[in-house]
Design a protein around this motif. Structure first.
Motif, PDB file in Angstrom:
ATOM      1  N   ASP A   1       0.733 -47.528  -7.054  1.00 27.54           N
ATOM      2  CA  ASP A   1       0.557 -48.899  -6.573  1.00 27.54           C
ATOM      3  C   ASP A   1      -0.781 -49.114  -5.876  1.00 27.54           C
ATOM      4  OD1 ASP A   1       1.104 -47.640  -4.172  1.00 27.54           O
ATOM      5  OD2 ASP A   1       2.857 -48.845  -3.693  1.00 27.54           O
ATOM      6  N   GLY A   2      -1.759 -48.259  -6.193  1.00 33.68           N
ATOM      7  CA  GLY A   2      -3.091 -48.475  -5.656  1.00 33.68           C
ATOM      8  C   GLY A   2      -4.063 -47.414  -6.121  1.00 33.68           C
ATOM      9  N   ILE A   3      -5.345 -47.700  -5.878  1.00 30.18           N
ATOM     10  CA  ILE A   3      -6.401 -46.743  -6.208  1.00 30.18           C
ATOM     11  C   ILE A   3      -7.353 -46.630  -5.031  1.00 30.18           C
ATOM     12  CG2 ILE A   3      -6.351 -47.198  -8.689  1.00 30.18           C
ATOM     13  CD1 ILE A   3      -9.070 -48.747  -8.194  1.00 30.18           C
ATOM     14  N   VAL A   4      -8.003 -45.502  -4.940  1.00 28.86           N
ATOM     15  CA  VAL A   4      -9.130 -45.322  -4.030  1.00 28.86           C
ATOM     16  C   VAL A   4     -10.185 -44.530  -4.808  1.00 28.86           C
ATOM     17  CG1 VAL A   4      -8.140 -43.259  -2.932  1.00 28.86           C
ATOM     18  CG2 VAL A   4      -9.929 -44.546  -1.761  1.00 28.86           C
ATOM     19  N   ILE A   5     -11.410 -45.042  -4.786  1.00 33.12           N
ATOM     20  CA  ILE A   5     -12.534 -44.361  -5.434  1.00 33.12           C
ATOM     21  C   ILE A   5     -13.503 -43.989  -4.325  1.00 33.12           C
ATOM     22  CG2 ILE A   5     -14.384 -44.518  -7.136  1.00 33.12           C
ATOM     23  CD1 ILE A   5     -12.753 -46.761  -8.505  1.00 33.12           C
ATOM     24  N   ARG A   6     -13.764 -42.695  -4.177  1.00 29.28           N
ATOM     25  CA  ARG A   6     -14.643 -42.187  -3.126  1.00 29.28           C
ATOM     26  C   ARG A   6     -15.977 -41.754  -3.724  1.00 29.28           C
ATOM     27  NH1 ARG A   6     -11.298 -41.987   1.034  1.00 29.28           N
ATOM     28  NH2 ARG A   6      -9.119 -41.465   0.692  1.00 29.28           N
ATOM     29  N   ASN A   7     -17.041 -42.173  -3.070  1.00 26.78           N
ATOM     30  CA  ASN A   7     -18.394 -41.779  -3.472  1.00 26.78           C
ATOM     31  C   ASN A   7     -18.928 -40.825  -2.408  1.00 26.78           C
ATOM     32  OD1 ASN A   7     -21.017 -41.482  -4.283  1.00 26.78           O
ATOM     33  ND2 ASN A   7     -21.640 -43.551  -3.715  1.00 26.78           N
ATOM     34  N   GLU A   8     -18.985 -39.538  -2.712  1.00 30.01           N
ATOM     35  CA  GLU A   8     -19.500 -38.547  -1.767  1.00 30.01           C
ATOM     36  C   GLU A   8     -20.987 -38.287  -1.953  1.00 30.01           C
ATOM     37  OE1 GLU A   8     -16.957 -35.098  -1.916  1.00 30.01           O
ATOM     38  OE2 GLU A   8     -15.306 -36.205  -0.982  1.00 30.01           O
TER      39      GLU A   8
ATOM     40  N   CYS B   1     -14.270 -50.982  -9.062  1.00 39.05           N
ATOM     41  CA  CYS B   1     -15.074 -51.584  -8.004  1.00 39.05           C
ATOM     42  C   CYS B   1     -16.493 -51.739  -8.534  1.00 39.05           C
ATOM     43  CB  CYS B   1     -15.096 -50.682  -6.777  1.00 39.05           C
ATOM     44  SG  CYS B   1     -13.460 -50.312  -6.105  1.00 39.05           S
ATOM     45  N   GLY B   2     -17.160 -52.776  -8.120  1.00 37.74           N
ATOM     46  CA  GLY B   2     -18.514 -53.023  -8.602  1.00 37.74           C
ATOM     47  C   GLY B   2     -19.514 -52.014  -8.094  1.00 37.74           C
ATOM     48  N   MET B   3     -19.625 -51.864  -6.780  1.00 39.76           N
ATOM     49  CA  MET B   3     -20.573 -50.923  -6.194  1.00 39.76           C
ATOM     50  C   MET B   3     -19.901 -50.228  -5.023  1.00 39.76           C
ATOM     51  SD  MET B   3     -24.356 -51.469  -4.493  1.00 39.76           S
ATOM     52  CE  MET B   3     -23.817 -52.282  -3.009  1.00 39.76           C
ATOM     53  N   ILE B   4     -20.138 -48.931  -4.916  1.00 40.01           N
ATOM     54  CA  ILE B   4     -19.625 -48.170  -3.775  1.00 40.01           C
ATOM     55  C   ILE B   4     -20.830 -47.531  -3.111  1.00 40.01           C
ATOM     56  CG2 ILE B   4     -18.059 -46.376  -2.972  1.00 40.01           C
ATOM     57  CD1 ILE B   4     -16.486 -46.746  -5.577  1.00 40.01           C
ATOM     58  N   LEU B   5     -21.055 -47.872  -1.841  1.00 37.85           N
ATOM     59  CA  LEU B   5     -22.195 -47.351  -1.107  1.00 37.85           C
ATOM     60  C   LEU B   5     -22.080 -45.845  -0.905  1.00 37.85           C
ATOM     61  CD1 LEU B   5     -22.522 -50.177   1.555  1.00 37.85           C
ATOM     62  CD2 LEU B   5     -23.886 -49.851  -0.523  1.00 37.85           C
ATOM     63  N   ARG B   6     -23.169 -45.223  -0.530  1.00 35.70           N
ATOM     64  CA  ARG B   6     -23.180 -43.768  -0.343  1.00 35.70           C
ATOM     65  C   ARG B   6     -22.150 -43.350   0.703  1.00 35.70           C
ATOM     66  NH1 ARG B   6     -26.669 -41.680   3.812  1.00 35.70           N
ATOM     67  NH2 ARG B   6     -27.289 -43.376   5.163  1.00 35.70           N
ATOM     68  N   ARG B   7     -21.494 -42.254   0.423  1.00 34.19           N
ATOM     69  CA  ARG B   7     -20.497 -41.655   1.316  1.00 34.19           C
ATOM     70  C   ARG B   7     -19.501 -42.676   1.862  1.00 34.19           C
ATOM     71  NH1 ARG B   7     -25.346 -38.747   2.595  1.00 34.19           N
ATOM     72  NH2 ARG B   7     -25.145 -36.640   1.751  1.00 34.19           N
ATOM     73  N   SER B   8     -18.991 -43.505   0.947  1.00 35.84           N
ATOM     74  CA  SER B   8     -17.975 -44.483   1.328  1.00 35.84           C
ATOM     75  C   SER B   8     -16.936 -44.569   0.219  1.00 35.84           C
ATOM     76  CB  SER B   8     -18.602 -45.854   1.612  1.00 35.84           C
ATOM     77  OG  SER B   8     -19.123 -46.413   0.434  1.00 35.84           O
ATOM     78  N   ALA B   9     -16.024 -45.521   0.345  1.00 37.29           N
ATOM     79  CA  ALA B   9     -14.934 -45.635  -0.630  1.00 37.29           C
ATOM     80  C   ALA B   9     -14.586 -47.092  -0.860  1.00 37.29           C
ATOM     81  CB  ALA B   9     -13.705 -44.878  -0.139  1.00 37.29           C
ATOM     82  N   CYS B  10     -13.934 -47.309  -1.968  1.00 39.09           N
ATOM     83  CA  CYS B  10     -13.393 -48.617  -2.338  1.00 39.09           C
ATOM     84  C   CYS B  10     -11.920 -48.389  -2.657  1.00 39.09           C
ATOM     85  CB  CYS B  10     -14.131 -49.134  -3.565  1.00 39.09           C
ATOM     86  SG  CYS B  10     -13.348 -50.548  -4.361  1.00 39.09           S
ATOM     87  N   SER B  11     -11.063 -49.263  -2.183  1.00 44.71           N
ATOM     88  CA  SER B  11      -9.636 -49.112  -2.487  1.00 44.71           C
ATOM     89  C   SER B  11      -9.000 -50.466  -2.683  1.00 44.71           C
ATOM     90  CB  SER B  11      -8.921 -48.342  -1.379  1.00 44.71           C
ATOM     91  OG  SER B  11      -8.965 -49.056  -0.166  1.00 44.71           O
ATOM     92  N   THR B  12      -7.905 -50.460  -3.436  1.00 45.19           N
ATOM     93  CA  THR B  12      -7.138 -51.679  -3.648  1.00 45.19           C
ATOM     94  C   THR B  12      -5.713 -51.308  -4.018  1.00 45.19           C
ATOM     95  OG1 THR B  12      -7.093 -53.823  -4.774  1.00 45.19           O
ATOM     96  CG2 THR B  12      -7.703 -51.921  -6.113  1.00 45.19           C
ATOM     97  N   SER B  13      -4.809 -52.191  -3.680  1.00 44.58           N
ATOM     98  CA  SER B  13      -3.412 -51.983  -4.078  1.00 44.58           C
ATOM     99  C   SER B  13      -3.057 -53.034  -5.118  1.00 44.58           C
ATOM    100  CB  SER B  13      -2.487 -52.081  -2.868  1.00 44.58           C
ATOM    101  OG  SER B  13      -2.560 -53.370  -2.301  1.00 44.58           O
TER     102      SER B  13
END
Length: 140
Positions: free
Chosen positions: A37-44, A65-77
């Protein structure tokens, strides 16, 4: 042979040919192994990534997600979806260069009795490299 008979024969052969070329589905893979029921994409990485997209070709489902900044994440349910060991594809872009990992098939965590729903976690951990796993859903 008349034109009408030839057309009918060609139609029958086309239908039979299409049936013979159809995908063979493994019935075991159709049994749900988890609810997602959700995703998280991490950019290390030390730089941003763009155009991140998780796709399930067998179902047509996707999230990203469109853009994920350095060492951050995008998530959605999203409303829970049954996961049946369908192969996933993850695509992203680094400095304008496209990357992908394909044929990702996930297994639920060993502690599946403690979690009803899972999230799909994708981690971009090095240039052009990523991995994916199912994790317990975060507490609301």
């Amino acid at each position: 042979m008349s034109r009408r008979v030839r057309c009918a024969a060609m139609g029958v052969l086309a239908v039979l040919g299409l049936g013979a070329c159809g995908p063979v589905r493994d019935t075991e893979s159709r049994v749900p192994v988890a609810r997602i029921d959700g995703i998280v994409i991490r950019n290390e990485l030390a730089y941003p990534v763009h155009d991140t997209m998780i796709e399930v070709p067998a179902t047509g489902g996707y999230a990203g997600c469109g853009m994920i900044l350095r060492r951050s994440a995008c998530s959605t349910s999203f409303p829970a979806a049954d996961y049946r060991r369908e192969a996933l594809v993850f695509r992203w872009t680094e400095y304008g260069e496209p990357h992908a990992i394909t044929d990702i098939v996930l297994e639920p965590p060993q502690d599946r009795a403690t979690a009803e729903a899972y999230w799909l976690e994708v981690i971009i951990f090095a240039s052009g490299q990523a991995g994916a796993r199912l994790i317990s859903a975060p507490a609301p």
